[in-house]
Design an enzyme around this catalytic site. Structure first.
Site, PDB file in Angstrom:
ATOM      1  N   ARG A 104     -56.888  61.602 -29.098  1.00 29.63           N
ATOM      2  CA  ARG A 104     -57.507  60.645 -30.005  1.00 29.63           C
ATOM      3  C   ARG A 104     -58.125  61.380 -31.190  1.00 29.63           C
ATOM      4  O   ARG A 104     -58.635  62.484 -31.041  1.00 29.63           O
ATOM      5  CB  ARG A 104     -58.611  59.866 -29.284  1.00 29.63           C
ATOM      6  CG  ARG A 104     -58.108  58.823 -28.313  1.00 29.63           C
ATOM      7  CD  ARG A 104     -59.249  58.003 -27.751  1.00 29.63           C
ATOM      8  NE  ARG A 104     -60.067  58.761 -26.826  1.00 29.63           N
ATOM      9  CZ  ARG A 104     -61.239  59.306 -27.131  1.00 29.63           C
ATOM     10  NH1 ARG A 104     -61.747  59.172 -28.341  1.00 29.63           N
ATOM     11  NH2 ARG A 104     -61.913  59.979 -26.230  1.00 29.63           N
ATOM     12  N   TYR A 253     -49.713  58.708 -30.242  1.00 28.36           N
ATOM     13  CA  TYR A 253     -50.240  59.136 -28.950  1.00 28.36           C
ATOM     14  C   TYR A 253     -51.389  58.270 -28.436  1.00 28.36           C
ATOM     15  O   TYR A 253     -52.301  57.917 -29.201  1.00 28.36           O
ATOM     16  CB  TYR A 253     -50.725  60.589 -29.052  1.00 28.36           C
ATOM     17  CG  TYR A 253     -50.931  61.225 -27.698  1.00 28.36           C
ATOM     18  CD1 TYR A 253     -49.841  61.414 -26.847  1.00 28.36           C
ATOM     19  CD2 TYR A 253     -52.180  61.614 -27.252  1.00 28.36           C
ATOM     20  CE1 TYR A 253     -50.008  61.972 -25.596  1.00 28.36           C
ATOM     21  CE2 TYR A 253     -52.354  62.187 -26.003  1.00 28.36           C
ATOM     22  CZ  TYR A 253     -51.260  62.358 -25.173  1.00 28.36           C
ATOM     23  OH  TYR A 253     -51.429  62.922 -23.930  1.00 28.36           O
ATOM     24  N   LYS A 262     -58.217  51.555 -26.058  1.00 28.45           N
ATOM     25  CA  LYS A 262     -59.522  51.835 -26.658  1.00 28.45           C
ATOM     26  C   LYS A 262     -59.807  50.885 -27.824  1.00 28.45           C
ATOM     27  O   LYS A 262     -60.933  50.436 -28.015  1.00 28.45           O
ATOM     28  CB  LYS A 262     -59.568  53.288 -27.139  1.00 28.45           C
ATOM     29  CG  LYS A 262     -59.284  54.303 -26.045  1.00 28.45           C
ATOM     30  CD  LYS A 262     -60.271  54.182 -24.927  1.00 28.45           C
ATOM     31  CE  LYS A 262     -60.054  55.251 -23.872  1.00 28.45           C
ATOM     32  NZ  LYS A 262     -61.015  55.151 -22.782  1.00 28.45           N
ATOM     33  N   CYS A 306     -64.266  63.025 -17.228  1.00 30.76           N
ATOM     34  CA  CYS A 306     -65.342  63.452 -16.309  1.00 30.76           C
ATOM     35  C   CYS A 306     -65.015  63.049 -14.881  1.00 30.76           C
ATOM     36  O   CYS A 306     -65.898  63.058 -14.025  1.00 30.76           O
ATOM     37  CB  CYS A 306     -66.659  62.794 -16.683  1.00 30.76           C
ATOM     38  SG  CYS A 306     -67.544  63.636 -17.963  1.00 30.76           S
ATOM     39  N   ARG A 423     -50.962  63.557 -20.061  1.00 34.10           N
ATOM     40  CA  ARG A 423     -51.297  62.306 -19.379  1.00 34.10           C
ATOM     41  C   ARG A 423     -50.166  61.800 -18.500  1.00 34.10           C
ATOM     42  O   ARG A 423     -48.994  62.099 -18.734  1.00 34.10           O
ATOM     43  CB  ARG A 423     -51.575  61.217 -20.434  1.00 34.10           C
ATOM     44  CG  ARG A 423     -52.719  61.535 -21.367  1.00 34.10           C
ATOM     45  CD  ARG A 423     -54.045  61.245 -20.742  1.00 34.10           C
ATOM     46  NE  ARG A 423     -55.161  61.556 -21.605  1.00 34.10           N
ATOM     47  CZ  ARG A 423     -56.311  60.876 -21.595  1.00 34.10           C
ATOM     48  NH1 ARG A 423     -56.478  59.849 -20.781  1.00 34.10           N
ATOM     49  NH2 ARG A 423     -57.302  61.228 -22.389  1.00 34.10           N
TER      50      ARG A 423
HETATM   51  C1  OXD Z   1     -60.485  58.479 -22.956  1.00 31.17           C
HETATM   52  C2  OXD Z   1     -59.308  57.976 -22.240  1.00 31.17           C
HETATM   53  O1  OXD Z   1     -60.348  59.305 -23.848  1.00 31.17           O
HETATM   54  O2  OXD Z   1     -59.494  57.203 -21.293  1.00 31.17           O
HETATM   55  O3  OXD Z   1     -61.590  58.047 -22.608  1.00 31.17           O
HETATM   56  O4  OXD Z   1     -58.180  58.296 -22.615  1.00 31.17           O
HETATM   57 MN    MN Z   2     -61.502  56.493 -21.172  1.00 32.76          MN
END
Ligand code: OXD
Ligand code: MN
Length: 640
Positions: A104, A253, A262, A306, A423
């Protein structure tokens, strides 16, 4: 806004009758079929016409969500050299992106509102804004004008009607994404519900309008890298919340281009949620069942990478306990008529970080990705298996490896085989631990909200907030070490209020006020609020807590609190388990004392930094109640 750019309502270009759509300069292409554009309700048709007028694609394909369409997309992407087979797994594919398009891009992600203050708090006196970026409508129109005219030349435009959330849920939202990326379409089919049954929901025009282009019209002026079209120099991801509109250019991406995730489910939805009195949050949802009985659902906010996916799919290391997954990234939550908070997962798939996922850290995710999965930027083994850091022990002897660039790679090389933000994009329905209610349109009842982050020192394993206002303060004070999910580097501690820092759809100060306002509403059964930290380290850097399945021990204490057990003691920062209330049996070397540090100088530093952070980033938009909570904490810290 960009409607002003040209005459609207022109006829849709039709694909050449005998060949279906054309796929690029001179390419012989599979015929995708596609649904009849005439079946689009008028408002959606107008949106498509605007997109066509502006972007000038070579043809238009209305996606029907069918299996045949999925197969044809894969065939097309293979022909374009974007997808490579992963033959050891079933119906799984690997894409390698341009190395400049791997995460991102927060620095190019903006909110567009008339008044800057509706998007962001007052600008910090120094440095980069941390709580989002604003672009004026004028600058936005200009940015669109500089990027979109004829940007899809030579490429077909896909019309993707999709729904976020289970059919029949009052929270579910319909949307349409226009895109020139078949990779994006293939991913959206996994992550959202794509299909013609969404069309009736578009009828009144109340749908989110998403426009996306990779920004590489044909013929190309420069060759692609890895056959991956993108335009990193001119990437822009813009949200116009007043119009429920998303416009994304230049990246193919993840969250930059799968606009349901998002962009819609967090940024646009958080604004809708504020207007309509609900919550759109960067939270996993799980159900935890103790041996004796009542299932408790919790929602948990952690910053990117996380371990949200690991926690959501966790296999408890406590005998008799089970955890089931409702969602791993986003929760939409609303209080029902009885005042209970109920949550749905608006997504239908997982877009999880691959490195670190393994049979020991997340067996359910490993089972999920065995079929129907699109991998991006992972490595590939010579037996046809995907590979990333963490899977070394699975490699059959003699396997040779290819890295995420497609180059030969050997174990022990200084550079990783998989990109750190590589991913898997996999259907949630494949996950063996999905909760039976994960698609229940009423949502699941939430009894606890958990905040957390990667904190190497000072922050205890778990604590409970003293009440709702304190809970909102705890969420606003979240910090975590930077990850690879965005363009940040290094081990810096970043403030990440509510794990929403990159995802606020409006002024973050008003977002906190919205959360506080729920505490004022009559008749609500507010969930308890907790903070966890799995990442405490000793001075040599070793983790003090085993994490993963053992995190069930913390969930067990949280369940006991929800059940009303009197098993907590007060610390200056919150309520912690009494020593005997946290099950640490069978964990040699793990000591309660180390997991619940209380260090006055740490908390003095923490509160001082927080005060500066609030002043610089929220300014006068910080709700008074949050500052009161900080002052109360400072007072308690002085007594340590
Ligand atoms: C993030 C995702 O960046 O879930 O939070 O991809
Ligand atoms: Mn996320």
């Amino acid at each position: 806004m960009y409607r002003a750019l040209g005459r609207l309502g022109g006829r849709l270009p039709r694909p050449p009758p005998s060949r279906g759509l054309t796929w690029g300069a001179g390419g012989s292409a599979p015929h995708l079929g596609g649904a009849d554009l005439a079946s689009l309700p008028a408002a959606a048709r107008r949106f498509v016409e605007e997109g066509v007028e502006l972007c000038r694609p070579s043809g238009v394909h209305l996606c029907d969500g069918s299996k045949e369409e999925g197969d044809a997309l894969v065939a097309l992407l293979r022909e374009q050299g974007v997808l490579h087979p992963v033959p050891k797994y079933e119906n799984c594919w690997l894409a390698r992106t341009d190395p400049q398009d791997v995460a991102r891009v927060e620095s190019r992600t903006v909110l567009v509102t008339e008044r800057e203050r509706d998007s962001v708090p007052p600008a910090p006196p120094s440095g980069e804004p941390q709580l989002g970026r604003w672009l004026s409508p004028r600058a936005f129109d200009q940015a669109v004008r500089q990027r979109f005219p004829a940007c899809m030349s030579g490429r077909p435009l896909f019309v993707v009607p999709f729904r976020m959330g289970p059919r029949g849920s009052g929270l579910a939202r319909a949307a349409v994404q226009l895109t020139d990326s078949p990779y994006v379409v293939a991913s959206m089919r996994i992550m959202t519900h794509v299909g013609l049954d969404v069309l009736p929901d578009l009828q009144g025009g109340d749908f989110v309008r998403c426009l996306h282009s990779v920004g590489r019209p044909l013929p190309l002026t420069e060759p692609l890298v890895s056959n991956w079209p993108c335009d990193p120099e001119r990437t822009l991801i813009a949200h116009v919340p007043d119009e429920r509109r998303i416009v994304s250019f230049g990246s193919g991406y993840g969250g930059n281009s799968l606009l349901g995730k998002k962009c819609l489910a967090l940024r646009i939805a958080s604004r809708l949620a504020r207007d309509e009195g609900w919550l759109a949050e960067h939270m996993l949802i799980l159900g935890v069942t103790p041996p004796s009985g009542r299932k408790v659902y919790v929602a948990a906010a952690f910053p990117s990478a996380c371990g949200k996916t690991n926690l959501a799919m966790m296999q408890p290391a406590l005998p008799g306990w089970s955890v089931q997954c409702v969602g791993d990234d986003i929760a939409w939550m609303k209080f029902d008529d009885e005042g209970r908070l109920r949550a749905i997962n608006p997504e239908r798939g997982f877009f999880g970080v691959a490195p670190g996922t393994s049979p020991s850290t997340n067996p359910a995710a490993m089972a999920t990705v065995r079929r129907d999965t699109l991998f991006t930027n992972v490595g590939l083994g010579s037996h046809g298996e995907p590979f990333w850091e963490g899977l070394e022990s699975l490699l059959p002897p003699g396997t040779s490896l290819t890295d995420w660039h497609g180059r030969p790679w050997a174990l022990g090389s200084p550079q990783p085989c998989a990109h750190p933000n590589s991913r898997f994009c996999a259907p949630a329905a494949n996950c063996p631990s999905m909760d039976p209610a994960w698609e229940d349109p009423r949502g699941v009842p939430i009894d606890a909200i958990i905040f957390g982050g990667r904190r190497p020192e000072g922050i205890p394993l778990v604590y409970e907030a003293f009440g709702w206002q304190h809970g909102v303060f705890v969420g606003s004070a979240m910090r975590s070490e930077a990850t690879a999910a965005a363009e940040h580097t290094g081990r810096r501690l970043l403030h990440d209020p509510f794990a929403m820092r990159p995802f606020f759809g409006y002024n973050a100060g008003r977002y906190l006020a919205h959360w506080l306002s729920l505490g004022e509403r009559r008749g609500l059964c507010l969930p308890r609020v907790f903070h966890v930290n799995w990442f405490l380290r000793d001075p040599s850097g070793k983790f003090l807590w085993p994490g993963f399945g053992h995190n069930a021990r913390v969930l067990a204490w949280i369940c006991s609190r929800v059940a009303g057990e009197d098993n907590a003691k007060e610390m200056p920062y919150g309520l912690v388990p009494k020593e005997e209330a946290l099950d640490l049996r069978g964990l040699p070397g793990v000591s309660y004392r180390h997991l619940f540090p209380l260090d006055r100088s740490f908390w003095e530093r923490e509160t001082r930094e927080l005060r500066t952070y609030y002043q610089e980033n929220f300014g006068e938009d910080l709700p008074r109640e949050v500052m009161d909570q900080l002052e109360a904490l400072e007072k308690r810290v002085r007594k340590i």
